[in-house]
Design a protein around this motif. Structure first.
Motif, mmCIF file in Angstrom:
data_model
loop_
_atom_site.group_PDB
_atom_site.id
_atom_site.type_symbol
_atom_site.label_atom_id
_atom_site.label_comp_id
_atom_site.label_asym_id
_atom_site.label_seq_id
_atom_site.Cartn_x
_atom_site.Cartn_y
_atom_site.Cartn_z
ATOM 1 N N ILE A 193 -63.987 -53.142 -9.769
ATOM 2 C CA ILE A 193 -64.865 -52.254 -8.996
ATOM 3 C C ILE A 193 -64.294 -50.582 -8.690
ATOM 4 N N ILE A 194 -63.221 -51.487 -8.229
ATOM 5 C CA ILE A 194 -61.926 -50.402 -7.641
ATOM 6 C C ILE A 194 -62.180 -48.884 -7.460
ATOM 7 N N ASN A 195 -62.280 -49.380 -10.042
ATOM 8 C CA ASN A 195 -62.135 -48.372 -10.329
ATOM 9 C C ASN A 195 -62.410 -47.381 -10.949
ATOM 10 N N LEU A 196 -63.912 -47.441 -10.517
ATOM 11 C CA LEU A 196 -65.003 -46.276 -10.376
ATOM 12 C C LEU A 196 -65.444 -46.037 -9.331
ATOM 13 N N PRO A 202 -64.483 -45.064 1.711
ATOM 14 C CA PRO A 202 -64.007 -46.126 2.434
ATOM 15 C C PRO A 202 -64.517 -47.385 1.658
ATOM 16 N N SER A 203 -65.338 -47.066 0.632
ATOM 17 C CA SER A 203 -65.800 -48.562 -0.370
ATOM 18 C C SER A 203 -64.136 -48.870 -0.455
ATOM 19 N N VAL A 204 -62.937 -48.678 -1.066
ATOM 20 C CA VAL A 204 -61.870 -48.796 -1.282
ATOM 21 C C VAL A 204 -61.507 -49.745 -1.026
ATOM 22 N N SER A 205 -61.060 -49.241 1.213
ATOM 23 C CA SER A 205 -60.576 -49.980 1.824
ATOM 24 C C SER A 205 -61.393 -51.595 1.879
ATOM 25 N N TYR A 206 -62.295 -51.337 1.955
ATOM 26 C CA TYR A 206 -63.347 -52.547 2.137
ATOM 27 C C TYR A 206 -62.991 -53.366 1.251
ATOM 28 N N ALA A 207 -63.084 -52.780 -0.959
ATOM 29 C CA ALA A 207 -62.359 -53.668 -1.027
ATOM 30 C C ALA A 207 -60.972 -54.361 -1.465
ATOM 31 N N LEU A 208 -60.215 -53.451 -1.200
ATOM 32 C CA LEU A 208 -59.317 -53.746 -0.996
ATOM 33 C C LEU A 208 -58.986 -55.386 -0.187
ATOM 34 N N ILE A 209 -59.898 -55.477 1.386
ATOM 35 C CA ILE A 209 -59.777 -56.092 2.108
ATOM 36 C C ILE A 209 -59.978 -57.262 2.121
ATOM 37 N N TRP A 408 -48.294 -49.253 -17.412
ATOM 38 C CA TRP A 408 -48.511 -47.867 -15.913
ATOM 39 C C TRP A 408 -49.771 -48.597 -15.214
ATOM 40 N N ASN A 409 -50.012 -49.407 -14.835
ATOM 41 C CA ASN A 409 -51.205 -49.743 -14.368
ATOM 42 C C ASN A 409 -52.470 -49.428 -14.763
ATOM 43 N N VAL A 410 -52.534 -49.121 -16.055
ATOM 44 C CA VAL A 410 -54.033 -49.299 -16.544
ATOM 45 C C VAL A 410 -54.552 -50.141 -17.193
ATOM 46 N N ASP A 411 -55.988 -51.191 -16.320
ATOM 47 C CA ASP A 411 -57.059 -51.417 -17.100
ATOM 48 C C ASP A 411 -57.581 -50.588 -18.180
ATOM 49 N N MET A 412 -58.387 -52.031 -19.121
ATOM 50 C CA MET A 412 -58.926 -52.265 -20.409
ATOM 51 C C MET A 412 -60.102 -51.735 -19.373
ATOM 52 N N ASN A 481 -60.173 -42.631 -9.499
ATOM 53 C CA ASN A 481 -59.409 -43.303 -10.159
ATOM 54 C C ASN A 481 -59.714 -43.436 -11.508
ATOM 55 N N LEU A 482 -60.962 -43.559 -11.971
ATOM 56 C CA LEU A 482 -61.002 -42.994 -13.151
ATOM 57 C C LEU A 482 -60.646 -42.223 -13.984
ATOM 58 N N THR A 483 -61.018 -40.851 -13.318
ATOM 59 C CA THR A 483 -60.254 -39.227 -13.575
ATOM 60 C C THR A 483 -58.628 -39.618 -13.840
ATOM 61 N N PHE A 484 -58.300 -39.995 -12.729
ATOM 62 C CA PHE A 484 -57.069 -40.734 -13.217
ATOM 63 C C PHE A 484 -56.381 -41.630 -14.050
ATOM 64 N N THR A 485 -57.204 -42.297 -14.704
ATOM 65 C CA THR A 485 -56.982 -43.272 -15.256
ATOM 66 C C THR A 485 -56.942 -42.756 -17.445
ATOM 67 N N LEU A 486 -57.929 -41.200 -16.924
ATOM 68 C CA LEU A 486 -58.066 -40.618 -18.126
ATOM 69 C C LEU A 486 -56.994 -39.802 -18.674
ATOM 70 N N PHE A 487 -56.574 -38.998 -17.301
ATOM 71 C CA PHE A 487 -54.831 -38.927 -17.166
ATOM 72 C C PHE A 487 -54.128 -39.092 -17.591
ATOM 73 N N LYS A 488 -53.559 -40.513 -17.098
ATOM 74 C CA LYS A 488 -52.717 -41.449 -18.003
ATOM 75 C C LYS A 488 -52.735 -41.294 -19.676
ATOM 76 N N CYS A 489 -54.027 -42.107 -19.503
ATOM 77 C CA CYS A 489 -54.132 -42.501 -21.099
ATOM 78 C C CYS A 489 -54.015 -41.020 -22.096
ATOM 79 N N LEU A 490 -54.206 -39.548 -21.657
ATOM 80 C CA LEU A 490 -54.250 -38.742 -22.628
ATOM 81 C C LEU A 490 -52.848 -38.206 -22.728
#
Length: 548
Positions: A193-196, A202-209, A408-412, A481-490
């Motif tokens: 869910i972190i990818n979204l 703050p939800s990222v910190s919660y999910a990681l913890i 490069w740590n990009v998931d499917m 994170n999704l936008t950064f995934t787009l940048f990496k793939c393109l």
């Protein structure tokens, strides 16, 4: 961002075809030559884009976001194609009129004479110069003076086809293939869910913890019973225990059964079960929070339980997301075959459903699209070896992007899958003109053929990929994170395509088929036939030589 890669390719290819025409030709002939040189291949690649994304926009796709995206892509491709075919061609005619009449292409004013420019400052000369020497304004091929074209012709072509450079290119490709293969063996699905979420949310910190410290438990699953049940029946009680077996439960049913056993209370019929539940159990302070978990209805003097809920928590290993998806896939079929009608739900199941389909469905759709593309290219075959090289090149680029993005740590996830589908078209868009020009060339050697191919299409490919990669820079500043995934793939798609077009293919094509010996034999036969005819003419009329 995706449509810009295809749109600018058409612009640069048509501009390159226009510049290869002679400036002293009429505008109609220049446009005809440019369109005949470029628009056939551009129509083919636009059709491939339309087929690939048209499959994604079809009813076969069960992800609404992907369907909407593909529909927008199809509309954009059509608009872009008609823009290139109509408006941009008219702009080229207007630019040709300016060139022929020696008007400035930006300021639309008459370009001063060379004597006038010599008396002006350097900045004025730079701004007002049309880039042509006065004596060569109507030379046969002014495009040769373009700085990228000059660099490719005079420096890069000689360097990349040098016999001492080829071994290093082969080693580079082996390294590229090794890393790609290693990455393909480590592909992960994107069930996170972190990818979204936004990067700084703050939800990222919660999910990681939560994943770090409490990943041994699944999300809290709501178990909703949406029909009246005979909860006092022993068979129903056993069925509920069976369904909740293996879970840690937070349930009013278990607490109520425990309450009845401790108090040695007998509630084996409906009236006793419901009256004790309402008048005694739910009145206790420690059990009052269960009131919201039971829905009562009153029909006359009778009370009924029409719906209720309890909560389940599963014990999992470290791979919580994967096991939660497997748990969801096991629980849902049970709701269809059990006598008790229930629904299991957690808000994260929405994303798990999304990721459960993000790999299988787009891959099946893209595979079907590739099959259609191969069938079309079979009927519109230009050269069998050209198609073979195109399939090899596209496969190499596709696997390279897939493997390197995994490293490069990009998931499917849905973004990476769409980018992989786009990479297929992007690779065909740039490799096809280069390969077919090489295959159809009639020079004596493969080296000369690949040099001519790079001279014809290298400038347009370099301009387009460079513009495409520069256009990706703003994606770095979006906190997502999704936008950064787009940048990496393109970025990987553009880089791998550029590597194949300018490094790998120019070397590998020089020592693999197709052979150019048959073209050499044909030219020798034609030259020999022409010499024989000339000899016969000399024998019959010796004075004809002087006339010639």
């Amino acid at each position: 961002f995706l449509i810009s890669g295809h749109g600018t390719k058409g612009v640069f290819e048509l501009l390159s075809g226009w510049r290869r025409t002679r400036e002293n030709l009429p505008f109609k002939d220049r446009v005809a030559d440019a369109y005949s040189d470029v628009m056939v291949s551009y129509t083919m690649t636009s059709s491939l884009y339309f087929i690939a994304f048209g499959m994604g926009a079809s009813p076969f796709t069960n992800i609404e976001a992907v369907k909407l995206f593909c529909q927008n892509m199809c509309v954009s491709i059509l608009l872009n194609y008609f823009y290139i075919f109509s408006f941009f061609g008219s702009c080229l005619v207007f630019a040709g009129q300016l060139e022929q009449n020696r008007y400035h292409s930006i300021f639309c004013c008459k370009i001063p004479s060379a004597e006038y420019l010599d008396r002006k400052p350097v900045w004025f000369q730079t701004m007002m110069n049309d880039g042509h020497q006065h004596t060569s304004h109507h030379e046969t091929n002014p495009y040769q003076h373009h700085f990228i074209q000059h660099f490719l012709r005079e420096h890069y072509n000689e360097w990349i086809t040098n016999i001492y450079v080829k071994p290093f290119v082969v080693i580079l490709y082996l390294i590229y293939a090794s890393f790609s293969f290693m990455g393909c063996l480590q592909i992960n699905d994107g069930a996170n869910i972190i990818n979204l979420l936004a990067s700084e949310s703050p939800s990222v910190s919660y999910a990681l913890i939560q994943q770090k410290y409490f990943s041994n438990y699944s999300p809290v699953i709501g178990f909703y019973i949406y029909e009246p049940l005979e909860y006092w029946n022993g068979t129903v009680q056993e069925d509920l225990k069976t369904l909740s077996q293996g879970f840690n439960t937070v349930s009013w049913i278990e607490q109520y059964y425990q309450y009845l056993r401790v108090g040695n209370i007998n509630a084996t019929n409906k009236s006793d079960f419901i009256s004790i539940l309402q008048s005694s159990f739910l009145k206790k302070p420690e059990f009052q929070h269960f009131k919201n978990d039971i829905i009562f209805s009153k029909a006359g003097d009778e009370n009924n339980i029409i719906a209720s809920r309890l909560y389940l928590v599963a014990r999992t290993s470290e791979n919580t997301q994967r096991e939660a998806i497997e748990l969801l896939e096991k629980l849902r079929p049970l709701s269809l075959i059990q006598s008790i009608k229930f629904i299991v739900f957690n808000p994260t199941f929405v994303f798990m459903d999304h990721y459960g389909l993000s790999v299988t469905m787009p891959v099946l759709i893209s595979g079907f699209g590739i099959l259609l593309v191969l069938i079309l290219t079979f009927f519109l075959v230009i050269h069998p070896l050209g198609n073979f090289w195109l399939i090899l090149s596209v496969t190499s680029i596709e696997l390279g992007v897939l493997g390197l993005m995994t490293l490069w740590n990009v998931d499917m996830d849905c973004i990476s899958i769409l980018c992989l589908i786009y990479t297929l078209n992007f690779a065909i868009d740039h490799c096809a003109p280069l390969l077919y020009t090489f295959v159809l060339a009639t020079e004596h050697t493969r080296t000369q053929c690949i040099k001519n191919s790079l001279q014809d299409h290298g400038t347009a490919i370099l301009q387009n990929v460079s513009s495409f990669l520069i256009g990706l820079v703003p994606l770095l500043f979006v906190p997502s994170n999704l936008t950064f995934t787009l940048f990496k793939c393109l970025l990987l798609a553009g880089s791998c395509t550029l590597l194949h077009c300018f490094v790998i293919l120019p070397v590998f094509l020089t020592f693999f088929p197709p052979s150019k010996k048959h073209h050499k034999k044909k030219k020798r036969a034609k030259r020999k036939e022409r010499e024989e005819i000339e000899c016969i003419e000399i024998q019959e009329n010796p004075d004809h030589v002087t006339a010639v």
